[in-house]
Write a protein that holds these residues in place. Structure first.
Motif, mmCIF file in Angstrom:
data_model
loop_
_atom_site.group_PDB
_atom_site.id
_atom_site.type_symbol
_atom_site.label_atom_id
_atom_site.label_comp_id
_atom_site.label_asym_id
_atom_site.label_seq_id
_atom_site.Cartn_x
_atom_site.Cartn_y
_atom_site.Cartn_z
ATOM 1 N N UNK A 60 32.645 44.313 50.838
ATOM 2 C CA UNK A 60 33.253 45.608 50.545
ATOM 3 C C UNK A 60 34.331 45.468 49.469
ATOM 4 N N UNK A 61 35.071 44.354 49.469
ATOM 5 C CA UNK A 61 36.056 44.125 48.411
ATOM 6 C C UNK A 61 35.375 43.987 47.061
ATOM 7 N N UNK A 62 34.293 43.201 47.016
ATOM 8 C CA UNK A 62 33.569 43.008 45.762
ATOM 9 C C UNK A 62 32.950 44.307 45.282
ATOM 10 N N UNK A 63 32.427 45.101 46.213
ATOM 11 C CA UNK A 63 31.831 46.372 45.834
ATOM 12 C C UNK A 63 32.893 47.325 45.281
ATOM 13 N N UNK A 64 34.054 47.338 45.896
ATOM 14 C CA UNK A 64 35.128 48.194 45.420
ATOM 15 C C UNK A 64 35.582 47.771 44.028
ATOM 16 N N UNK A 65 35.714 46.476 43.786
ATOM 17 C CA UNK A 65 36.085 45.993 42.455
ATOM 18 C C UNK A 65 35.029 46.372 41.426
ATOM 19 N N UNK A 66 33.770 46.224 41.783
ATOM 20 C CA UNK A 66 32.691 46.564 40.871
ATOM 21 C C UNK A 66 32.675 48.054 40.561
ATOM 22 N N UNK A 70 33.190 49.827 36.945
ATOM 23 C CA UNK A 70 32.196 50.779 36.452
ATOM 24 C C UNK A 70 32.842 52.120 36.129
ATOM 25 N N UNK A 71 33.728 52.584 36.996
ATOM 26 C CA UNK A 71 34.416 53.849 36.755
ATOM 27 C C UNK A 71 35.286 53.794 35.508
ATOM 28 N N UNK A 72 35.997 52.663 35.320
ATOM 29 C CA UNK A 72 36.821 52.524 34.124
ATOM 30 C C UNK A 72 35.961 52.559 32.869
ATOM 31 N N UNK A 73 34.852 51.839 32.891
ATOM 32 C CA UNK A 73 33.956 51.803 31.744
ATOM 33 C C UNK A 73 33.369 53.184 31.469
ATOM 34 N N UNK A 74 32.953 53.879 32.517
ATOM 35 C CA UNK A 74 32.369 55.210 32.342
ATOM 36 C C UNK A 74 33.396 56.198 31.795
ATOM 37 N N UNK A 90 25.395 53.080 22.291
ATOM 38 C CA UNK A 90 25.011 53.547 23.618
ATOM 39 C C UNK A 90 24.368 52.431 24.443
ATOM 40 N N UNK A 91 23.494 51.645 23.825
ATOM 41 C CA UNK A 91 22.831 50.569 24.554
ATOM 42 C C UNK A 91 23.835 49.507 25.018
ATOM 43 N N UNK A 92 24.823 49.207 24.177
ATOM 44 C CA UNK A 92 25.838 48.222 24.544
ATOM 45 C C UNK A 92 26.658 48.722 25.747
ATOM 46 N N UNK A 93 27.028 49.989 25.738
ATOM 47 C CA UNK A 93 27.795 50.561 26.846
ATOM 48 C C UNK A 93 26.965 50.556 28.122
ATOM 49 N N UNK A 94 25.667 50.896 28.007
ATOM 50 C CA UNK A 94 24.801 50.884 29.192
ATOM 51 C C UNK A 94 24.620 49.464 29.726
ATOM 52 N N UNK A 95 24.533 48.478 28.835
ATOM 53 C CA UNK A 95 24.423 47.089 29.265
ATOM 54 C C UNK A 95 25.678 46.647 29.992
ATOM 55 N N UNK A 96 26.842 47.000 29.463
ATOM 56 C CA UNK A 96 28.105 46.665 30.127
ATOM 57 C C UNK A 96 28.205 47.334 31.492
ATOM 58 N N UNK A 97 27.742 48.592 31.576
ATOM 59 C CA UNK A 97 27.787 49.315 32.841
ATOM 60 C C UNK A 97 26.874 48.654 33.874
ATOM 61 N N UNK A 100 28.445 45.520 35.153
ATOM 62 C CA UNK A 100 29.524 45.819 36.099
ATOM 63 C C UNK A 100 28.962 46.176 37.471
ATOM 64 N N UNK A 101 27.793 46.839 37.505
ATOM 65 C CA UNK A 101 27.160 47.190 38.775
ATOM 66 C C UNK A 101 26.561 45.975 39.467
ATOM 67 N N UNK A 102 26.079 45.001 38.722
ATOM 68 C CA UNK A 102 25.452 43.814 39.302
ATOM 69 C C UNK A 102 26.482 42.955 40.004
ATOM 70 N N UNK A 103 27.736 43.070 39.686
ATOM 71 C CA UNK A 103 28.781 42.242 40.276
ATOM 72 C C UNK A 103 28.831 42.275 41.785
ATOM 73 N N UNK A 104 28.285 43.310 42.433
ATOM 74 C CA UNK A 104 28.333 43.391 43.897
ATOM 75 C C UNK A 104 27.314 42.507 44.567
ATOM 76 N N UNK A 105 26.219 42.167 43.876
ATOM 77 C CA UNK A 105 25.147 41.447 44.546
ATOM 78 C C UNK A 105 25.091 39.966 44.174
ATOM 79 N N UNK A 106 26.000 39.479 43.362
ATOM 80 C CA UNK A 106 25.879 38.113 42.859
ATOM 81 C C UNK A 106 26.363 37.083 43.852
ATOM 82 N N UNK A 107 27.603 37.147 44.300
ATOM 83 C CA UNK A 107 28.207 36.077 45.114
ATOM 84 C C UNK A 107 28.326 36.502 46.570
ATOM 85 N N UNK A 108 27.680 35.748 47.441
ATOM 86 C CA UNK A 108 27.882 35.910 48.872
ATOM 87 C C UNK A 108 28.768 34.789 49.359
ATOM 88 N N UNK A 109 29.682 35.095 50.292
ATOM 89 C CA UNK A 109 30.560 34.017 50.782
ATOM 90 C C UNK A 109 29.830 33.044 51.663
#
Length: 109
Positions: A60-66, A70-74, A90-97, A100-109
């Motif tokens: 939940x912490x990682x999801x909130x950070x992500x 994402x909100x800041x970028x948008x 536009x493509x660069x901004x969408x790639x960055x977005x 930022x969304x993938x950050x929630x699924x990368x690292x599991x403790x």
């Protein structure tokens, strides 16, 4: 009347505690092998629930950070939409977005 109410409640608690203690002692004495298995399973279950709670708080912490990233970028993209459109970014901004969304699924403790 209050004294008898308190005494009844106290007597009920003492009776309950002594009944549980006696049941545990008798079960340990009569079927100690089964009790060892039950204790081991209960310990494993407690450990599993603790790890699940720990993982959920971490996720939940990682999801909130992500979501915050994402909100800041948008909001930046909406505020600077003329610049993004002018430089065809536009493509660069969408790639960055998406990154930022993938950050929630990368690292599991």
């Amino acid at each position: 009347m209050a004294r008898s109410l308190v005494a009844c409640r106290l007597a009920f608690q003492v009776q309950s505690i002594s009944g549980v203690a006696l049941a545990v002692i008798l079960s340990l004495a009569l079927s100690w092998r089964l009790d060892l298995v039950a204790v081991a399973i209960q310990t494993a279950a407690i450990r599993a629930f603790y790890l699940k709670a720990k993982m959920m708080t971490s996720m939940s912490k990682k999801m909130l950070q992500s979501q915050n990233r994402s909100n800041e970028l948008a909001s930046e993209a909406v505020g600077n939409h003329r610049i993004i459109t002018a430089f065809y970014s536009q493509e660069k901004v969408m790639t960055l977005f998406k990154e930022a969304q993938i950050g929630t699924t990368v690292d599991y403790p």
